[in-house]
Design a protein around this motif. Structure first.
Motif, PDB file in Angstrom:
ATOM      1  N   GLY A  32       0.905  -1.275   0.027  1.00 47.98           N
ATOM      2  CA  GLY A  32       0.068   0.092  -0.057  1.00 47.98           C
ATOM      3  C   GLY A  32       0.775   1.208   0.085  1.00 47.98           C
ATOM      4  O   GLY A  32       2.147   1.207   0.319  1.00 47.98           O
ATOM      5  N   VAL A  33       0.207   2.329  -0.347  1.00 51.48           N
ATOM      6  CA  VAL A  33       1.006   3.453  -0.536  1.00 51.48           C
ATOM      7  C   VAL A  33       0.451   4.550   0.450  1.00 51.48           C
ATOM      8  O   VAL A  33      -0.699   4.907   0.670  1.00 51.48           O
ATOM      9  N   ALA A  34       1.322   5.290   1.367  1.00 51.55           N
ATOM     10  CA  ALA A  34       0.931   6.165   2.278  1.00 51.55           C
ATOM     11  C   ALA A  34       1.735   7.495   2.096  1.00 51.55           C
ATOM     12  O   ALA A  34       2.832   7.344   1.453  1.00 51.55           O
ATOM     13  N   VAL A  35       1.296   8.447   2.524  1.00 50.01           N
ATOM     14  CA  VAL A  35       2.151   9.825   2.599  1.00 50.01           C
ATOM     15  C   VAL A  35       2.118  10.034   3.992  1.00 50.01           C
ATOM     16  O   VAL A  35       1.153  10.236   4.876  1.00 50.01           O
ATOM     17  N   VAL A  36       3.277  10.339   4.643  1.00 47.56           N
ATOM     18  CA  VAL A  36       3.513  10.694   6.064  1.00 47.56           C
ATOM     19  C   VAL A  36       3.915  12.247   6.094  1.00 47.56           C
ATOM     20  O   VAL A  36       4.765  12.657   5.139  1.00 47.56           O
ATOM     21  N   THR A  37       3.398  12.903   7.127  1.00 47.42           N
ATOM     22  CA  THR A  37       3.600  14.285   7.187  1.00 47.42           C
ATOM     23  C   THR A  37       3.985  14.810   8.570  1.00 47.42           C
ATOM     24  O   THR A  37       3.502  14.024   9.441  1.00 47.42           O
ATOM     25  N   ALA A  38       4.815  16.026   8.430  1.00 47.47           N
ATOM     26  CA  ALA A  38       4.971  16.478   9.728  1.00 47.47           C
ATOM     27  C   ALA A  38       5.150  17.858   9.851  1.00 47.47           C
ATOM     28  O   ALA A  38       5.470  18.401   8.441  1.00 47.47           O
ATOM     29  N   HIS A  39       5.068  18.709  10.748  1.00 49.11           N
ATOM     30  CA  HIS A  39       5.354  20.303  10.913  1.00 49.11           C
ATOM     31  C   HIS A  39       6.346  20.423  11.815  1.00 49.11           C
ATOM     32  O   HIS A  39       6.528  20.165  12.850  1.00 49.11           O
ATOM     33  N   GLY A  40       7.339  21.262  11.331  1.00 54.56           N
ATOM     34  CA  GLY A  40       8.482  22.076  12.196  1.00 54.56           C
ATOM     35  C   GLY A  40       8.263  23.435  11.814  1.00 54.56           C
ATOM     36  O   GLY A  40       7.180  23.962  12.076  1.00 54.56           O
TER      37      GLY A  40
END
Length: 197
Positions: free
Chosen positions: A57-65
């Motif tokens: 499966g394909v996912a996108v991981v995001t985060a914020h700095g």
């Protein structure tokens, strides 16, 4: 070294069995296992070649700095239901790693087959991942949430485990939405693919 009695007869000439015993032996004995042909010594290339055959499966991981970051991941795994834990791998040379390495919360987005372009954008080095045409908003805990995905979670990072040139991030889900519509995007043979019926 101790030699097992079973090992002493390896390579010894076989004596023919009487016809009745041979018939019983052939019925009881499984066919000999095929020897692995063309075995290669383990290497990064071998691992990549094997996993090109593994549909993921394909996912996108995001985060914020100081700014939002994200990357395409095919290593997403459900770890436990109680508490709700997941994991994914991220390379320490990734442009997202400095933010992910310090983020308290991350977003995980399951992509649909209609989102190949989005998967490509977040996989491409140097791309403006959060610029147009990417649509996103600020979600729980300030995490960037992508629009139009099949499902998303916001997770609290609980561990970052060294694994070669990567880190395995383990995170606990704290919020999410599983209600997106469509079919999942898959990664297979180095390409993004749709499910076939």
């Amino acid at each position: 070294m101790t030699v097992s009695p079973d090992l002493r007869t390896i390579g010894a000439p076989r004596q023919p069995l009487p016809a009745r015993e041979a018939s019983q032996a052939s019925e009881a004995s499984p066919a000999p296992a095929r020897e692995a042909s063309q075995a290669r010594e383990a290497s990064p290339g071998l691992l990549r070649s094997v996993f090109r055959r593994h549909a993921a499966g394909v996912a996108v991981v995001t985060a914020h700095g100081d700014h939002p970051v994200g990357f395409t991941a095919t290593s997403l795994t459900s770890v436990a239901a109680e508490p709700p834990l997941l994991s994914f791998g991220v390379g320490t040379s990734s442009s997202s790693w400095p933010v992910v390495s310090e983020a308290e919360y991350i977003g995980v987005h399951v992509l649909g087959e209609h989102q190949r372009e989005l998967a490509d954008t977040f996989a491409r080095s140097g791309a403006d991942r959060f610029g147009a045409p990417t649509r996103w908003s600020v979600g729980p805990e300030g995490v960037p949430i992508l629009d139009g995905v099949l499902a998303w979670l916001v997770c609290r990072v609980v561990a970052r485990v060294p694994a070669g040139d990567h880190r395995i991030v383990i995170a606990e889900a704290v919020a999410g939405d599983p209600a997106g519509e469509g079919r999942p995007l898959l990664y297979h043979q180095g390409r993004f693919n749709a499910l076939r019926d």
